[in-house]
Design an enzyme around this catalytic site. Sequence first.
Site, PDB file in Angstrom:
ATOM      1  NE  ARG A 103      -3.835   0.681   1.893  1.00 36.94           N
ATOM      2  CZ  ARG A 103      -5.077   0.787   2.409  1.00 36.94           C
ATOM      3  NH1 ARG A 103      -5.288   1.513   3.486  1.00 36.94           N
ATOM      4  NH2 ARG A 103      -6.084   0.168   1.846  1.00 36.94           N
ATOM      5  CG  HIS A 130      -8.358   0.094  -2.944  1.00 31.46           C
ATOM      6  ND1 HIS A 130      -7.612  -1.002  -2.563  1.00 31.46           N
ATOM      7  CD2 HIS A 130      -9.001   0.516  -1.810  1.00 31.46           C
ATOM      8  CE1 HIS A 130      -7.791  -1.226  -1.272  1.00 31.46           C
ATOM      9  NE2 HIS A 130      -8.620  -0.328  -0.795  1.00 31.46           N
ATOM     10  CD  GLN A 133     -12.885  -1.635  -0.854  1.00 27.93           C
ATOM     11  OE1 GLN A 133     -12.080  -1.551   0.056  1.00 27.93           O
ATOM     12  NE2 GLN A 133     -14.093  -2.131  -0.673  1.00 27.93           N
ATOM     13  CG  ASP A 221     -13.497   6.328  -1.094  1.00 32.13           C
ATOM     14  OD1 ASP A 221     -13.553   6.186   0.146  1.00 32.13           O
ATOM     15  OD2 ASP A 221     -12.423   6.249  -1.732  1.00 32.13           O
ATOM     16  CB  CYS A 261     -13.970   1.215   0.032  1.00 32.34           C
ATOM     17  SG  CYS A 261     -13.339   2.894   0.213  1.00 32.34           S
ATOM     18  NE  ARG A 289     -10.232  -5.061   0.436  1.00 31.90           N
ATOM     19  CZ  ARG A 289      -9.465  -4.082   0.917  1.00 31.90           C
ATOM     20  NH1 ARG A 289     -10.016  -3.029   1.468  1.00 31.90           N
ATOM     21  NH2 ARG A 289      -8.144  -4.123   0.785  1.00 31.90           N
TER      22      ARG A 289
HETATM   23  N1  NVA Z   1      -9.892   6.798  -1.363  1.00 30.10           N
HETATM   24  C1  NVA Z   1      -9.505   6.371  -0.050  1.00 30.10           C
HETATM   25  C2  NVA Z   1      -9.745   4.913   0.110  1.00 30.10           C
HETATM   26  C3  NVA Z   1      -9.416   4.370   1.478  1.00 30.10           C
HETATM   27  C4  NVA Z   1      -9.571   2.885   1.561  1.00 30.10           C
HETATM   28  C5  NVA Z   1      -8.066   6.719   0.210  1.00 30.10           C
HETATM   29  O1  NVA Z   1      -7.240   6.548  -0.708  1.00 30.10           O
HETATM   30  O2  NVA Z   1      -7.744   7.181   1.294  1.00 30.10           O
HETATM   31  N1   CP Z   2     -11.167  -0.015   2.382  1.00 29.02           N
HETATM   32  C1   CP Z   2      -9.903  -0.081   2.822  1.00 29.02           C
HETATM   33  O1   CP Z   2      -8.961  -0.311   2.071  1.00 29.02           O
HETATM   34  O2   CP Z   2      -9.778   0.101   4.170  1.00 29.02           O
HETATM   35  P1   CP Z   2      -8.437   0.317   4.974  1.00 29.02           P
HETATM   36  O3   CP Z   2      -7.879   1.663   4.563  1.00 29.02           O
HETATM   37  O4   CP Z   2      -8.841   0.274   6.412  1.00 29.02           O
HETATM   38  O5   CP Z   2      -7.471  -0.766   4.623  1.00 29.02           O
END
Ligand code: NVA
Ligand code: CP
Length: 302
Positions: A103, A130, A133, A221, A261, A289
């Site tokens: 990540r 992602h 997801q 989101d 998500c 997930r």
């Molecule tokens: N769009 C959000 C998704 C978190 C799972 C982010 O990138 O923070």
């Molecule tokens: N939806 C998602 O990826 O959640 P986290 O940021 O908690 O991993």
Amino acid sequence: MKKDLTKMLDLSKSEILSILDLADSIKADFKNGKPTKTLEGKTLAMIFQKSSTRTRVSFEVGMYQLGGSALFLSASDLQMGRGEPIEDTARTLSRYVDGIMIRTFAQKDVEDLAKWATIPVINGLTDYDHPCQILADLMTVREHKGKLDGLKLAFVGDGNNVCNSLVIGSLKCDMKVSVAVPEGHEPHEDVLNFAKKYPNTFELVRDPAQAAKDADVVVTDVWASMGQEDEAKARQKALANYQINSALMAHAKSDAIVLHCLPAKREQEITTEVFEAHANTIFDEAENRLHAQKAVMAMLMK
Ligand code: NVA
Ligand code: CP
């Protein structure tokens, strides 16, 4: 399937459906007390440059449930955080573990890691994509609606990483996709270029009600993603009319489901009322997930 899952664009429709089918059977076996132990003795390294609840726990528990184990590696604790090049991190980890989940911010970092690693690399979220997801999201839609083909999905909010992957995954699975975003918040240009191949099933609109009209699935989101914290105030202003609330849901089909998500910012992109009315589906999505990623890991790391 390719060696890695770096982005949604890399998956074909049949690969997506194979992952979803395997995820369904892994989930059913798990619920029946007969967990699939496909990755006995295997190890996953999980590199995190951003926070996570779901991704971290679902990958770690997922590896455990498949008979393997996982290592949580915070990027700031790795030598990577002190400037060790990705190509050296990739080649080192390839000598120790059987797969890497990462990540991070830049999509290029995931692509570089995949290029240099001799083991599978899985994207656990970048600023661009992602994919894990969206596999869980499609799995959840299928569970609740019994199919994907022909369903209308509306995404309302910021055209971010989740929106990018969702547009690609849903169009590939023959869903109709309507995205409502304000000017300057469009999905990535690669995604809009990809969507040009779907003139009959994709639209980008400014009016959230138009996107939500007759939708089977309504998705949103956060307005400020990780790394955009400084822009939070400006984004709240720009996206104020792009909230999922009961007035917007009145345009969708009466049996429409809502996906998020998570984490969610209540009273920003979604009201507490709509969130709680659809909490069951939203937490099914969070649960999926686990099963969707077990399917991805089983397919890539076996
Ligand atoms: N769009 C959000 C998704 C978190 C799972 C982010 O990138 O923070
Ligand atoms: N939806 C998602 O990826 O959640 P986290 O940021 O908690 O991993």
